[in-house]
Write a protein that holds these residues in place. Structure first.
Motif, PDB file in Angstrom:
ATOM      1  N   GLU A  93       0.811  -1.211   0.000  1.00 37.29           N
ATOM      2  CA  GLU A  93       0.000   0.000   0.000  1.00 37.29           C
ATOM      3  C   GLU A  93       0.850   1.269   0.000  1.00 37.29           C
ATOM      4  OE1 GLU A  93      -2.550  -0.251   3.370  1.00 37.29           O
ATOM      5  OE2 GLU A  93      -3.757  -1.908   2.557  1.00 37.29           O
ATOM      6  N   GLU A  94       2.070   1.180   0.550  1.00 39.66           N
ATOM      7  CA  GLU A  94       2.911   2.362   0.667  1.00 39.66           C
ATOM      8  C   GLU A  94       3.365   2.869  -0.705  1.00 39.66           C
ATOM      9  OE1 GLU A  94       3.853  -0.225   4.320  1.00 39.66           O
ATOM     10  OE2 GLU A  94       3.408  -0.486   2.180  1.00 39.66           O
ATOM     11  N   THR A  95       3.552   4.168  -0.790  1.00 37.84           N
ATOM     12  CA  THR A  95       4.136   4.748  -1.990  1.00 37.84           C
ATOM     13  C   THR A  95       5.639   4.466  -1.986  1.00 37.84           C
ATOM     14  OG1 THR A  95       4.634   6.873  -0.950  1.00 37.84           O
ATOM     15  CG2 THR A  95       2.436   6.602  -1.929  1.00 37.84           C
ATOM     16  N   LEU A  96       6.282   4.675  -3.126  1.00 42.19           N
ATOM     17  CA  LEU A  96       7.725   4.490  -3.197  1.00 42.19           C
ATOM     18  C   LEU A  96       8.426   5.435  -2.231  1.00 42.19           C
ATOM     19  CD1 LEU A  96      10.228   3.213  -4.436  1.00 42.19           C
ATOM     20  CD2 LEU A  96      10.107   4.905  -6.282  1.00 42.19           C
ATOM     21  N   GLU A  97       7.931   6.650  -2.115  1.00 44.84           N
ATOM     22  CA  GLU A  97       8.547   7.621  -1.202  1.00 44.84           C
ATOM     23  C   GLU A  97       8.442   7.144   0.238  1.00 44.84           C
ATOM     24  OE1 GLU A  97       6.427   8.355  -3.643  1.00 44.84           O
ATOM     25  OE2 GLU A  97       7.918   9.259  -4.999  1.00 44.84           O
ATOM     26  N   GLN A  98       7.305   6.572   0.598  1.00 41.46           N
ATOM     27  CA  GLN A  98       7.140   6.058   1.962  1.00 41.46           C
ATOM     28  C   GLN A  98       8.074   4.881   2.223  1.00 41.46           C
ATOM     29  OE1 GLN A  98       2.896   5.384   1.628  1.00 41.46           O
ATOM     30  NE2 GLN A  98       2.438   7.061   3.048  1.00 41.46           N
ATOM     31  N   LEU A  99       8.240   4.039   1.227  1.00 37.34           N
ATOM     32  CA  LEU A  99       9.146   2.910   1.382  1.00 37.34           C
ATOM     33  C   LEU A  99      10.591   3.371   1.476  1.00 37.34           C
ATOM     34  CD1 LEU A  99       7.577   0.384  -1.161  1.00 37.34           C
ATOM     35  CD2 LEU A  99       7.602   0.169   1.331  1.00 37.34           C
ATOM     36  N   GLU A 100      10.968   4.365   0.686  1.00 33.79           N
ATOM     37  CA  GLU A 100      12.330   4.906   0.763  1.00 33.79           C
ATOM     38  C   GLU A 100      12.593   5.463   2.154  1.00 33.79           C
ATOM     39  OE1 GLU A 100      14.669   4.539  -1.271  1.00 33.79           O
ATOM     40  OE2 GLU A 100      13.951   4.479  -3.338  1.00 33.79           O
ATOM     41  N   SER A 101      11.601   6.102   2.735  1.00 36.88           N
ATOM     42  CA  SER A 101      11.758   6.644   4.088  1.00 36.88           C
ATOM     43  C   SER A 101      11.881   5.524   5.115  1.00 36.88           C
ATOM     44  CB  SER A 101      10.557   7.528   4.432  1.00 36.88           C
ATOM     45  OG  SER A 101      10.633   7.983   5.768  1.00 36.88           O
ATOM     46  N   TYR A 102      11.051   4.480   4.958  1.00 38.42           N
ATOM     47  CA  TYR A 102      11.067   3.371   5.913  1.00 38.42           C
ATOM     48  C   TYR A 102      12.399   2.636   5.894  1.00 38.42           C
ATOM     49  CZ  TYR A 102      10.086  -1.162   7.988  1.00 38.42           C
ATOM     50  OH  TYR A 102      10.160  -2.296   8.760  1.00 38.42           O
ATOM     51  N   TYR A 103      12.934   2.373   4.692  1.00 40.48           N
ATOM     52  CA  TYR A 103      14.187   1.627   4.580  1.00 40.48           C
ATOM     53  C   TYR A 103      15.419   2.522   4.701  1.00 40.48           C
ATOM     54  CZ  TYR A 103      11.541  -2.472   3.141  1.00 40.48           C
ATOM     55  OH  TYR A 103      10.678  -3.548   3.114  1.00 40.48           O
ATOM     56  N   GLY A 104      15.216   3.764   5.029  1.00 43.40           N
ATOM     57  CA  GLY A 104      16.326   4.687   5.203  1.00 43.40           C
ATOM     58  C   GLY A 104      16.750   4.802   6.652  1.00 43.40           C
ATOM     59  N   GLU A 105      16.847   6.035   7.155  1.00 46.55           N
ATOM     60  CA  GLU A 105      17.337   6.282   8.508  1.00 46.55           C
ATOM     61  C   GLU A 105      16.450   5.659   9.573  1.00 46.55           C
ATOM     62  OE1 GLU A 105      18.616  10.098  11.307  1.00 46.55           O
ATOM     63  OE2 GLU A 105      18.068  10.396   9.201  1.00 46.55           O
ATOM     64  N   THR A 106      15.126   5.659   9.346  1.00 46.39           N
ATOM     65  CA  THR A 106      14.203   5.078  10.314  1.00 46.39           C
ATOM     66  C   THR A 106      14.482   3.597  10.528  1.00 46.39           C
ATOM     67  OG1 THR A 106      12.475   6.637   9.661  1.00 46.39           O
ATOM     68  CG2 THR A 106      11.766   4.667  10.837  1.00 46.39           C
ATOM     69  N   TYR A 107      14.777   2.900   9.455  1.00 47.36           N
ATOM     70  CA  TYR A 107      15.053   1.459   9.509  1.00 47.36           C
ATOM     71  C   TYR A 107      16.263   1.177  10.399  1.00 47.36           C
ATOM     72  CZ  TYR A 107      15.231  -3.285   7.540  1.00 47.36           C
ATOM     73  OH  TYR A 107      15.216  -4.650   7.362  1.00 47.36           O
ATOM     74  N   THR A 108      17.304   1.978  10.225  1.00 49.76           N
ATOM     75  CA  THR A 108      18.528   1.793  11.008  1.00 49.76           C
ATOM     76  C   THR A 108      18.291   2.054  12.486  1.00 49.76           C
ATOM     77  OG1 THR A 108      19.842   2.462   9.087  1.00 49.76           O
ATOM     78  CG2 THR A 108      20.926   2.532  11.231  1.00 49.76           C
ATOM     79  N   LYS A 109      17.457   3.014  12.781  1.00 53.72           N
ATOM     80  CA  LYS A 109      17.198   3.365  14.178  1.00 53.72           C
ATOM     81  C   LYS A 109      16.393   2.304  14.921  1.00 53.72           C
ATOM     82  CE  LYS A 109      17.375   8.421  13.715  1.00 53.72           C
ATOM     83  NZ  LYS A 109      16.591   9.681  13.798  1.00 53.72           N
ATOM     84  N   LYS A 110      15.722   1.405  14.176  1.00 53.08           N
ATOM     85  CA  LYS A 110      14.836   0.422  14.815  1.00 53.08           C
ATOM     86  C   LYS A 110      15.433  -0.988  14.820  1.00 53.08           C
ATOM     87  CE  LYS A 110      10.478   2.813  13.960  1.00 53.08           C
ATOM     88  NZ  LYS A 110       9.110   2.721  13.371  1.00 53.08           N
TER      89      LYS A 110
END
Length: 206
Positions: free
Chosen positions: A186-203
């Protein structure tokens, strides 16, 4: 061109030849001090499992070097960390306890291989020794060692795995793009890029 399938060990041996003596005698049933040193230096392993009907899975596990806890000469424990909760390998272990592990050390061309039987443990005193960045695992895979040995370097040398000048990390688009292309999400490409970016590393641990 027709395929020629190997259907027996005799055919396989005729093609490959006999096992080299040094290779035939290298496996052992319990940890040597050198094995312990390898585990203390390894930050990454691959865990192979299969379910009752033989369907296979290989799962990567990684943490700071020495993340595998040595219980005794024939038993080790691998902590679980937060993930996607598919638990493919863990579900396999509940049906079929046989597992195969490969431990890597970055820059080393050899690997340490362990085969054995696994159990899932949800609590044990050694969990306190597995805390990383405040995260105490809720689950650990305990493996009773049946066979352990060092594996030769040829695969790593052929692949030039540790040579940066051979790497082509940009040969494919970003992981977010791959997910968007091969999955219905359901996520847009932009949302996925954000999820797999800095947020992903922090979690990574919570």
């Amino acid at each position: 061109m027709s395929w020629v399938e190997i259907e027996s060990e005799a055919e396989l041996r005729e093609l490959l030849g006999e096992v080299m003596p040094r290779a035939a005698t290298k496996d052992r049933p319990k940890l040597h001090e050198r094995d312990r040193q390898w585990l203390a230096s390894s930050p990454f392993c691959l865990i192979a499992t299969s379910d009752a009907d033989g369907t296979c899975d290989v799962s990567p596990k990684g943490d700071p070097a020495g993340f595998t806890y040595v219980i005794d000469d024939t038993t080790i424990a691998i902590p679980d960390r937060p993930g996607n909760r598919r638990a493919d390998g863990f579900r396999n272990v509940l049906k079929n306890p046989h597992v195969g592990l490969i431990y890597l050390i970055p820059g080393r061309n050899e690997t340490l291989r362990i085969n054995g039987r696994a159990r899932l443990i949800s609590e044990a005193p050694f969990f306190d020794d597995m805390i990383v960045k405040g995260h105490r695992p809720r689950l650990a895979l305990v493996v009773e060692i049946e066979q352990i040995f060092f594996h030769c370097a040829k695969a790593f040398l052929r692949s030039a795995l540790w040579k940066p000048d051979s790497w082509e990390s940009d040969a494919l688009p970003s992981h977010a793009t791959l997910v968007k292309d091969v999955q219905k999400v359901e996520e847009t490409l932009e949302q996925l890029e954000s999820y797999y970016g800095e947020t992903y590393t922090k979690k990574l641990y919570g």
